[in-house]
Design an enzyme around this catalytic site. Structure first.
Site, PDB file in Angstrom:
ATOM      1  N   GLY A  13       0.788  -1.230   0.000  1.00 21.01           N
ATOM      2  CA  GLY A  13       0.000   0.000   0.000  1.00 21.01           C
ATOM      3  C   GLY A  13       0.822   1.282   0.000  1.00 21.01           C
ATOM      4  N   LYS A  15       3.468   4.188  -1.601  1.00 20.59           N
ATOM      5  CA  LYS A  15       3.567   4.804  -2.929  1.00 20.59           C
ATOM      6  C   LYS A  15       4.943   5.430  -3.096  1.00 20.59           C
ATOM      7  CE  LYS A  15      -1.300   5.923  -3.573  1.00 20.59           C
ATOM      8  NZ  LYS A  15      -1.555   5.196  -4.813  1.00 20.59           N
ATOM      9  N   MET A  16       5.535   5.230  -4.279  1.00 20.57           N
ATOM     10  CA  MET A  16       6.853   5.816  -4.553  1.00 20.57           C
ATOM     11  C   MET A  16       6.711   6.898  -5.623  1.00 20.57           C
ATOM     12  SD  MET A  16      10.275   4.067  -6.141  1.00 20.57           S
ATOM     13  CE  MET A  16      10.558   2.837  -4.924  1.00 20.57           C
ATOM     14  N   PRO A  17       7.105   8.154  -5.332  1.00 18.32           N
ATOM     15  CA  PRO A  17       7.016   9.193  -6.370  1.00 18.32           C
ATOM     16  C   PRO A  17       7.795   8.788  -7.630  1.00 18.32           C
ATOM     17  CG  PRO A  17       7.437  10.174  -4.215  1.00 18.32           C
ATOM     18  CD  PRO A  17       7.588   8.685  -4.044  1.00 18.32           C
ATOM     19  N   GLY A  20      12.605  10.761  -8.624  1.00 19.54           N
ATOM     20  CA  GLY A  20      13.340  11.051  -7.395  1.00 19.54           C
ATOM     21  C   GLY A  20      14.652  11.721  -7.755  1.00 19.54           C
ATOM     22  N   LEU A  21      15.306  12.284  -6.766  1.00 22.75           N
ATOM     23  CA  LEU A  21      16.610  12.907  -7.011  1.00 22.75           C
ATOM     24  C   LEU A  21      17.726  11.911  -6.682  1.00 22.75           C
ATOM     25  CD1 LEU A  21      18.058  15.670  -7.684  1.00 22.75           C
ATOM     26  CD2 LEU A  21      18.351  15.910  -5.204  1.00 22.75           C
ATOM     27  N   GLY A  22      18.543  11.585  -7.670  1.00 25.01           N
ATOM     28  CA  GLY A  22      19.728  10.748  -7.435  1.00 25.01           C
ATOM     29  C   GLY A  22      20.834  11.598  -6.812  1.00 25.01           C
ATOM     30  N   ASP A  48      17.154   9.583  -3.406  1.00 24.55           N
ATOM     31  CA  ASP A  48      17.869   8.302  -3.410  1.00 24.55           C
ATOM     32  C   ASP A  48      19.309   8.521  -2.966  1.00 24.55           C
ATOM     33  OD1 ASP A  48      17.926   5.364  -4.531  1.00 24.55           O
ATOM     34  OD2 ASP A  48      19.787   6.316  -5.186  1.00 24.55           O
ATOM     35  N   TYR A  53      27.607   6.481  -0.672  1.00 26.91           N
ATOM     36  CA  TYR A  53      27.717   7.780  -1.350  1.00 26.91           C
ATOM     37  C   TYR A  53      28.323   8.842  -0.425  1.00 26.91           C
ATOM     38  CZ  TYR A  53      24.332   5.792  -4.746  1.00 26.91           C
ATOM     39  OH  TYR A  53      23.671   5.010  -5.659  1.00 26.91           O
ATOM     40  N   LYS A  82      20.775   2.498   1.095  1.00 29.28           N
ATOM     41  CA  LYS A  82      21.146   1.125   0.713  1.00 29.28           C
ATOM     42  C   LYS A  82      22.180   0.511   1.654  1.00 29.28           C
ATOM     43  CE  LYS A  82      20.509   2.848  -3.964  1.00 29.28           C
ATOM     44  NZ  LYS A  82      21.123   4.153  -4.082  1.00 29.28           N
ATOM     45  N   HIS A 115      22.348  -3.124  -1.716  1.00 27.15           N
ATOM     46  CA  HIS A 115      22.933  -2.355  -2.830  1.00 27.15           C
ATOM     47  C   HIS A 115      23.417  -3.245  -3.984  1.00 27.15           C
ATOM     48  CE1 HIS A 115      25.060   1.726  -3.625  1.00 27.15           C
ATOM     49  NE2 HIS A 115      24.755   1.141  -4.758  1.00 27.15           N
TER      50      HIS A 115
HETATM   51  N1  LIG Z   1      21.894   1.137  -7.083  1.00 25.54           N
HETATM   52  C1  LIG Z   1      23.013   1.399  -7.722  1.00 25.54           C
HETATM   53  O1  LIG Z   1      23.936   0.575  -7.790  1.00 25.54           O
HETATM   54  C2  LIG Z   1      23.156   2.731  -8.403  1.00 25.54           C
HETATM   55  C3  LIG Z   1      24.180   2.915  -9.352  1.00 25.54           C
HETATM   56  C4  LIG Z   1      24.263   4.164  -9.998  1.00 25.54           C
HETATM   57  C5  LIG Z   1      23.364   5.164  -9.680  1.00 25.54           C
HETATM   58  N2  LIG Z   1      22.400   4.978  -8.715  1.00 25.54           N
HETATM   59  C6  LIG Z   1      21.443   6.047  -8.315  1.00 25.54           C
HETATM   60  O2  LIG Z   1      20.820   6.564  -9.495  1.00 25.54           O
HETATM   61  C7  LIG Z   1      21.074   7.966  -9.590  1.00 25.54           C
HETATM   62  C8  LIG Z   1      21.103   8.413 -11.039  1.00 25.54           C
HETATM   63  O3  LIG Z   1      22.071   7.726 -11.791  1.00 25.54           O
HETATM   64  P1  LIG Z   1      23.459   8.365 -12.245  1.00 25.54           P
HETATM   65  O4  LIG Z   1      23.861   9.415 -11.317  1.00 25.54           O
HETATM   66  O5  LIG Z   1      24.371   7.216 -12.462  1.00 25.54           O
HETATM   67  O6  LIG Z   1      23.175   8.949 -13.707  1.00 25.54           O
HETATM   68  P2  LIG Z   1      22.143   9.932 -14.425  1.00 25.54           P
HETATM   69  O7  LIG Z   1      21.127  10.419 -13.478  1.00 25.54           O
HETATM   70  O8  LIG Z   1      21.698   9.227 -15.648  1.00 25.54           O
HETATM   71  O9  LIG Z   1      23.089  11.110 -14.899  1.00 25.54           O
HETATM   72  C9  LIG Z   1      23.638  12.032 -14.011  1.00 25.54           C
HETATM   73  C10 LIG Z   1      24.465  13.020 -14.821  1.00 25.54           C
HETATM   74  O10 LIG Z   1      23.631  13.674 -15.783  1.00 25.54           O
HETATM   75  C11 LIG Z   1      23.750  15.099 -15.661  1.00 25.54           C
HETATM   76  N3  LIG Z   1      22.392  15.604 -15.894  1.00 25.54           N
HETATM   77  C12 LIG Z   1      21.315  15.521 -15.044  1.00 25.54           C
HETATM   78  N4  LIG Z   1      20.231  16.064 -15.613  1.00 25.54           N
HETATM   79  C13 LIG Z   1      20.603  16.491 -16.846  1.00 25.54           C
HETATM   80  C14 LIG Z   1      19.902  17.144 -17.888  1.00 25.54           C
HETATM   81  N5  LIG Z   1      18.603  17.428 -17.780  1.00 25.54           N
HETATM   82  N6  LIG Z   1      20.601  17.457 -19.018  1.00 25.54           N
HETATM   83  C15 LIG Z   1      21.916  17.155 -19.128  1.00 25.54           C
HETATM   84  N7  LIG Z   1      22.628  16.535 -18.163  1.00 25.54           N
HETATM   85  C16 LIG Z   1      21.975  16.206 -17.030  1.00 25.54           C
HETATM   86  C17 LIG Z   1      24.255  15.338 -14.246  1.00 25.54           C
HETATM   87  O11 LIG Z   1      25.052  16.498 -14.213  1.00 25.54           O
HETATM   88  P3  LIG Z   1      25.003  17.633 -13.041  1.00 25.54           P
HETATM   89  O12 LIG Z   1      24.851  16.919 -11.715  1.00 25.54           O
HETATM   90  O13 LIG Z   1      26.325  18.290 -13.204  1.00 25.54           O
HETATM   91  O14 LIG Z   1      23.851  18.513 -13.370  1.00 25.54           O
HETATM   92  C18 LIG Z   1      25.112  14.113 -13.995  1.00 25.54           C
HETATM   93  O15 LIG Z   1      26.395  14.303 -14.544  1.00 25.54           O
HETATM   94  C19 LIG Z   1      22.405   8.120  -8.842  1.00 25.54           C
HETATM   95  O16 LIG Z   1      22.728   9.448  -8.536  1.00 25.54           O
HETATM   96  C20 LIG Z   1      22.135   7.232  -7.650  1.00 25.54           C
HETATM   97  O17 LIG Z   1      21.286   7.875  -6.718  1.00 25.54           O
HETATM   98  C21 LIG Z   1      22.273   3.755  -8.092  1.00 25.54           C
END
Ligand SMILES: NC(=O)c1ccc[n+]([C@@H]2O[C@H](COP(=O)([O-])OP(=O)(O)OC[C@H]3O[C@@H](n4cnc5c(N)ncnc54)[C@H](OP(=O)(O)O)[C@@H]3O)[C@@H](O)[C@H]2O)c1
Length: 328
Positions: A13, A15-17, A20-22, A48, A53, A82, A115
């Site tokens: 029950g 809910k996940m938006p 989200g902000l990575g 997230d 991190y 995680k 993770h």
């Molecule tokens: N579970 C796991 O093992 C795992 C692994 C990887 C990631 N993650 C999670 O997923 C999140 C997102 O993945 P990610 O960080 O790997 O990659 P992503 O969100 O695909 O890409 C992030 C990059 O894209 C740039 N960016 C963001 N919005 C943009 C836009 N509208 N136009 C152009 N460039 C843009 C950002 O730059 P700026 O910040 O300089 O704006 C940053 O360099 C992570 O931050 C983390 O929370 C989880």
């Protein structure tokens, strides 16, 4: 203007938006504080993070301010963190969730994820075990999952799930679980759509969260920080097809990529520390991709070769029987 963000239903029950902000690779205090403030102002309620991190304390301080000022309530927020690889041991799950809760200054998480499916030894004082002292451990997924379930029972997290697990690893958990995994977080973008795995999760009532949804254009910078050579990566933001669909809708390429995921019932967690991009990435609920757009975007799938975050920055992991990705 604060955007209204739809949510995806989770088991139990909750809910996940849908966006989200990575926060991976966001460790600069001022930069991340500004990013979080911009995100919360723009309507993000889903954040997230992960123990590894090294930014939970920064996030905790910002959330505390927003919560004590009354600008948001705890119930409105959706916070995921995680269990690190060095926490994948029956004796360390409670220890690590408590550490994360303390840093985040929260009483409970909305989602706690394992993770990665491989456990390592833990050396006190190190977030990541140094490579020369790293020992792989028997991951014992079922035993760890029982400890994850205990965290729900104890009220430390509302839901539990996994990240980077493959289908057979999830099947084993589903068979043994008292509390089923509510979510799988995996790398997912237009070049690596993981359609079979997504379908399997949806059939089993699991939300799929896409990480690197924009194809992480900064990944080579990360490889440089860990002394690895740059790789050729899919440059989705410059892809001509995505650009032309974006132009047709008066949107950016990033917005088209995120919209594609959400229209496929996949949650996306784009990371940005740039306020204008943070706003842009959540401004995807005032347009729809039509059937033709969706079909042509589907055609951008490359498959496993397009995996970006392949965890080979820990070369030893690939020798473990629980390595989740195809071997190269
Ligand atoms: N579970 C796991 O093992 C795992 C692994 C990887 C990631 N993650 C999670 O997923 C999140 C997102 O993945 P990610 O960080 O790997 O990659 P992503 O969100 O695909 O890409 C992030 C990059 O894209 C740039 N960016 C963001 N919005 C943009 C836009 N509208 N136009 C152009 N460039 C843009 C950002 O730059 P700026 O910040 O300089 O704006 C940053 O360099 C992570 O931050 C983390 O929370 C989880």
């Amino acid at each position: 203007m604060v955007a209204k963000i739809p949510s995806m239903d989770m088991a139990g029950g909750k809910k996940m938006p849908a966006i989200g902000l990575g926060t991976w690779m966001s460790t600069n205090e001022t930069e991340l504080e500004n990013a979080l403030n911009a995100a919360l102002e723009a309507g993000y309620r889903h954040i997230d993070t992960a123990y590894v991190y090294e930014n939970e304390a920064i996030i905790g301080r910002v959330l505390k301010k927003w919560l004590t000022s009354g600008k948001v309530t705890r119930e409105e927020l959706f916070i995921t963190t995680k269990l690190p690889m060095c926490g994948i041991h029956r004796d360390r799950v409670e220890f690590f969730i408590k550490k994360s809760l303390e840093s985040l200054q929260l009483e409970y998480l909305d989602l706690y994820l394992i993770h990665f499916p491989i456990g390592t030894n833990y050396i006190e004082g190190f977030t990541l075990t140094p490579p020369d002292q790293l020992k792989l451990e028997d991951s014992d997924h079922i035993g760890i999952w029982k400890k994850m379930e205990e965290q729900v029972d104890a009220g430390r997290t509302r839901a539990i799930g996994v990240s980077n697990f493959n289908q057979s690893q999830i099947e084993k958990l589903l068979k043994a679980a008292r509390i089923k995994p509510a979510c799988l977080q995996i790398e997912l973008h237009l070049s690596l759509q993981q359609r079979d795995l997504v379908e399997f999760c949806h059939k089993n009532n699991m939300v799929v969260t896409a990480y690197s949804p924009l194809g992480n254009p900064s990944y080579n910078k990360f490889l440089e920080t860990v002394g690895m050579e740059a790789r050729e990566l899919p440059n989705l933001l410059q892809n001509p097809l995505i650009k032309s669909i974006a132009k047709k809708h008066g949107k950016s390429s990033g917005q088209v990529m995120l919209r594609f995921l959400v229209q496929n019932n996949i949650v996306a967690i784009p990371k940005s520390v740039t306020p204008s991009r943070i706003k842009e990435n959540i401004d995807i609920f005032d347009f729809s991709l039509d059937a033709e757009d969706m079909a042509s975007l589907k055609g951008l799938e490359i498959g496993e070769k397009a995996r970006i975050c392949d965890f080979r920055f820990f070369p030893v992991l690939e020798s473990h029987p629980d390595w989740p990705f195809s071997k190269q």
